[in-house]
Scaffold this motif. Structure first.
Motif, short mmCIF file in Angstrom:
data_model
loop_
_atom_site.label_atom_id
_atom_site.label_comp_id
_atom_site.label_asym_id
_atom_site.label_seq_id
_atom_site.Cartn_x
_atom_site.Cartn_y
_atom_site.Cartn_z
N ILE A 85 0.86 -1.18 0.00
CA ILE A 85 0.00 0.00 0.00
C ILE A 85 0.90 1.23 0.00
O ILE A 85 1.66 1.44 0.95
CB ILE A 85 -0.93 0.02 1.23
CG1 ILE A 85 -1.76 -1.25 1.31
CG2 ILE A 85 -1.83 1.25 1.19
CD1 ILE A 85 -2.58 -1.35 2.58
N LYS A 86 0.79 2.01 -1.05
CA LYS A 86 1.61 3.22 -1.15
C LYS A 86 0.75 4.44 -0.84
O LYS A 86 -0.36 4.57 -1.33
CB LYS A 86 2.21 3.35 -2.56
CG LYS A 86 3.13 4.57 -2.71
CD LYS A 86 3.76 4.63 -4.09
CE LYS A 86 2.75 5.02 -5.13
NZ LYS A 86 3.37 5.25 -6.46
N VAL A 87 1.30 5.33 -0.01
CA VAL A 87 0.62 6.57 0.34
C VAL A 87 1.45 7.74 -0.20
O VAL A 87 2.65 7.82 0.07
CB VAL A 87 0.45 6.72 1.86
CG1 VAL A 87 -0.31 8.00 2.18
CG2 VAL A 87 -0.23 5.51 2.45
N GLU A 88 0.81 8.62 -0.95
CA GLU A 88 1.46 9.85 -1.40
C GLU A 88 0.80 11.01 -0.69
O GLU A 88 -0.40 11.25 -0.81
CB GLU A 88 1.34 10.02 -2.92
CG GLU A 88 2.14 11.20 -3.43
CD GLU A 88 2.20 11.26 -4.94
OE1 GLU A 88 2.63 12.29 -5.48
OE2 GLU A 88 1.79 10.27 -5.58
N THR A 89 1.58 11.73 0.11
CA THR A 89 1.05 12.81 0.92
C THR A 89 0.93 14.10 0.11
O THR A 89 1.51 14.20 -0.99
CB THR A 89 1.96 13.06 2.14
OG1 THR A 89 3.20 13.61 1.68
CG2 THR A 89 2.23 11.76 2.88
N PRO A 90 0.21 15.11 0.62
CA PRO A 90 0.10 16.38 -0.12
C PRO A 90 1.44 17.05 -0.42
O PRO A 90 1.56 17.76 -1.40
CB PRO A 90 -0.75 17.24 0.83
CG PRO A 90 -1.57 16.25 1.59
CD PRO A 90 -0.68 15.06 1.79
N SER A 91 2.44 16.81 0.42
CA SER A 91 3.76 17.41 0.19
C SER A 91 4.61 16.62 -0.78
O SER A 91 5.73 17.00 -1.08
CB SER A 91 4.50 17.56 1.53
OG SER A 91 4.73 16.29 2.11
#
Length: 619
Positions: free
Chosen positions: A512-518
């Protein structure tokens, strides 16, 4: 005065060597002249016109001795004690979301760091520095260090946060330090207005900058389109604002509204999008202000498959059928005998419900529910040990666990309603299950997964054997279990900073990959059925699961700034450090060797000047 490296004075042993070299050095040089008569005349002239020529050698020696002494002194690193000149400092830096408001091109957080930096640089050497940063949580990032360089480096490593912080957490830490050192000088750098303080110097970083915000933004599908509602605020003055909505980043002239917003009151608005064929709606205030984080909200369509194909294998089950029908779920009812004869041909369902029956082979292509399971339940992760029949009906008890899964599955359930059971199957587990309902410590309703990794829910009793089926809680629980059985990747699409999002792990997901707003990327554990993730930034998060499919399941959610951080100039609770302050100081030190090195450089330059003058005179 003391010295950090006393062995540096061993360099003074070079002084006798210099004197010895001066004594044995040949002071005569061989010169070629035209005649002794001319040399005699020139020598008389030099003695009369240049009386300093005799002492240039001794001056050079003195300068060399001074240089050696200064070098040895510098290597020994003298420390000069300054009695009672230093202080113990404790700096508390507010890192809440409102500290990202800009003032003069710098955020309040950056201005606070700059002010602390100036305070540290201007303090006496030997002072101690403690820095408490209230970011996502209150933490001591620098503790009682006397190293200015380390304290300043710690300030450089502080990163902005966007959550709402509780000053009480930092206050507990500061109180403990003050109890140990009552003479400690405490500074609080914040943009909140504290009306009562004690033993604390509050440095308010607010300059009443212009700030607008959106609140309570949401939409409903209505009349073949989407109706967007919300409220626009202005916190420091009245304002004329324009609110716009973009449908999949496309704006039409009709999708904006002009508002006259009264300070702190807010102006409600309604915007209409004439289509339901969109993935997201972006609502924003057109005017700019000092904090852009609360000027925009992105609304995504909920994810999840609502076309659940369900097969019920039961003689007849009126209670469960009624609950599924109330949710609009289509189902197929099959008699257990018919299913047994055609078991190899049954398939293609997202949910299989077995009531009082267990198949020879558990379906691999969908979730499974068991109601009143028999003894021969295959590869289900649990085993029916025996059946219990009570002399009188027993009261069932809901789980009091605070886990996210239990809270989600028992959401809206009226736990105060007393429900009773007459008989049940006592089960043993081969793996972990989450119990929702029990009697006398024996799980009666539990959820988990089977040997094939499919989600599973088990009612260890017959729905008609008690008053549970007649309760409104049955429909509520079935609705929650459907959400558990057919999970969307994300349970919601809009959160607030500091919230915890639950990511449901899709079948066969390996990562599971999470890409944050930054733009940062993180990877979460995919070896569980659901994983919790704390949202710390404002903006759009993207979650992607690697299931081996050509198109990877992906979901987006929007995380907004906490409402309390949109009006940071509001008066907060008192910030009081209890106890009586003591006027005491620690000894300061002076270790700056800059002036010593300047003196050393001057001595060396002077020695070279004497040497050059001497050489010139001997020509």
């Amino acid at each position: 005065m003391s010295f950090l490296y006393p062995l540096g004075f061993l360099g003074l042993l070079a002084i006798p060597v210099l004197i010895l070299i001066y004594i044995i050095k040949n002071k005569y040089t061989e010169q070629v002249v035209a005649s002794t008569y001319l040399w005699t005349l020139s020598e008389r002239f030099l003695k009369r016109k240049n009386p300093v020529n005799k002492i240039t050698g001794i001056i050079s020696l003195i300068l060399q001795i001074l240089a050696v002494t200064a070098i040895s002194f510098a290597i020994a690193h003298p420390v000069f004690t300054m009695r009672g000149a230093a202080e113990d400092y404790c700096f508390v830096l507010d890192g809440s979301g409102s500290m990202n408001i800009e003032d003069g091109g710098k955020t309040r957080l950056e201005n606070g760091i700059s002010r602390i930096r100036q305070e540290i640089k201007g303090s006496v050497e030997g002072s101690s520095y403690t820095i408490v940063y209230t970011g996502d949580y209150a933490a001591v990032v620098c503790e009682k260090t006397q190293d200015k360089t380390l304290a300043l480096k710690t300030l450089d490593e502080i990163e902005p946060c966007y959550t709402a912080t509780d000053p009480a957490d930092a206050l507990k830490i500061v109180q403990a330090y003050f109890d140990q050192t009552p003479s400690m000088k405490i500074f609080l750098y914040t943009d909140k207005a504290y009306d009562v303080t004690e033993n604390v110097t509050v440095v308010n970083l607010s300059s009443r900058e212009k700030n607008y915000a959106l609140a309570d933004v949401d939409y409903v599908i209505k009349n073949g389109g989407a109706e967007v509602t919300g409220t626009a605020f202005s916190y420091e003055s009245n304002a004329n604002l324009t609110v716009e909505v973009y449908c999949d980043d496309q704006k039409t002239p009709a999708s904006s509204v002009a508002l006259q917003v009264e300070q702190l009151v807010g102006a409600p608005f309604t915007l209409t999008v004439g289509s339901t064929d969109f993935a997201s709606l972006r609502v924003r205030i057109a005017q700019s202000d000092a904090l852009a984080l609360d000027n925009e909200v992105v609304l995504y369509k909920p994810l999840g498959d609502v076309s659940f194909r369900t097969l019920i294998v039961s003689k007849d089950e009126i209670y469960l059928k009624a609950a599924l029908s109330s949710m609009g779920i289509q189902y197929t009812l099959v008699d257990p005998e018919q299913y047994r004869n055609q078991e190899n041909e049954q398939g293609g369902y997202g949910l299989y419900i077995f009531n009082g029956y267990a198949p020879k082979v558990l379906p691999r292509d969908g979730a499974v529910w068991f109601i009143n399971p028999p003894d021969n339940t295959p590869r289900a992760g649990f085993t029916v040990l025996n059946r219990e029949t009570l002399a009188s009906a027993g009261k069932m008890v809901y789980s009091t666990s605070s886990s996210t899964r239990v809270r989600k599955l028992l959401e809206n359930v009226v736990v105060a309603d007393d429900m009773y059971v007459k008989s049940y199957a006592r089960c043993g587990f081969d793996r972990d299950f989450t119990s929702l309902l029990s009697y006398d410590g024996n799980p009666l309703l539990f959820v988990g997964s089977n040997d094939y990794g499919n989600r599973e829910a088990v009612f260890a009793f017959g729905l008609g054997e008690g008053d549970f089926a007649m309760s409104a809680n049955l429909v509520i629980l079935v609705r929650n279990l459907i959400g558990y059985t057919f999970p969307a990747m994300i349970d919601g699409t809009k959160y607030t900073c500091g919230d915890v999002a639950v990511i449901n792990v899709m079948k066969n997901a390996t990562s599971i990959k999470v890409e944050t707003p930054s733009g940062k990327q993180e990877f979460l554990d995919s070896g569980v059925t659901a994983v919790e993730y704390t949202l710390k930034e404002v903006g759009v998060y993207t979650f992607t699961q690697n299931t081996g499919a050509t198109q990877q399941p992906s979901a987006k959610i929007y995380c907004e700034l906490a409402g309390d951080e949109r009006m940071p100039s509001q008066t907060a609770i008192a910030y009081v450090v209890g106890g009586e302050a003591v006027k005491a100081h620690r000894d300061g030190v002076y270790t700056d060797l800059l002036y010593l090195f300047i003196f050393l450089a001057a001595v060396i330059i002077a020695d070279w000047m004497v040497y050059c003058y001497e050489q010139y005179q001997l020509r």
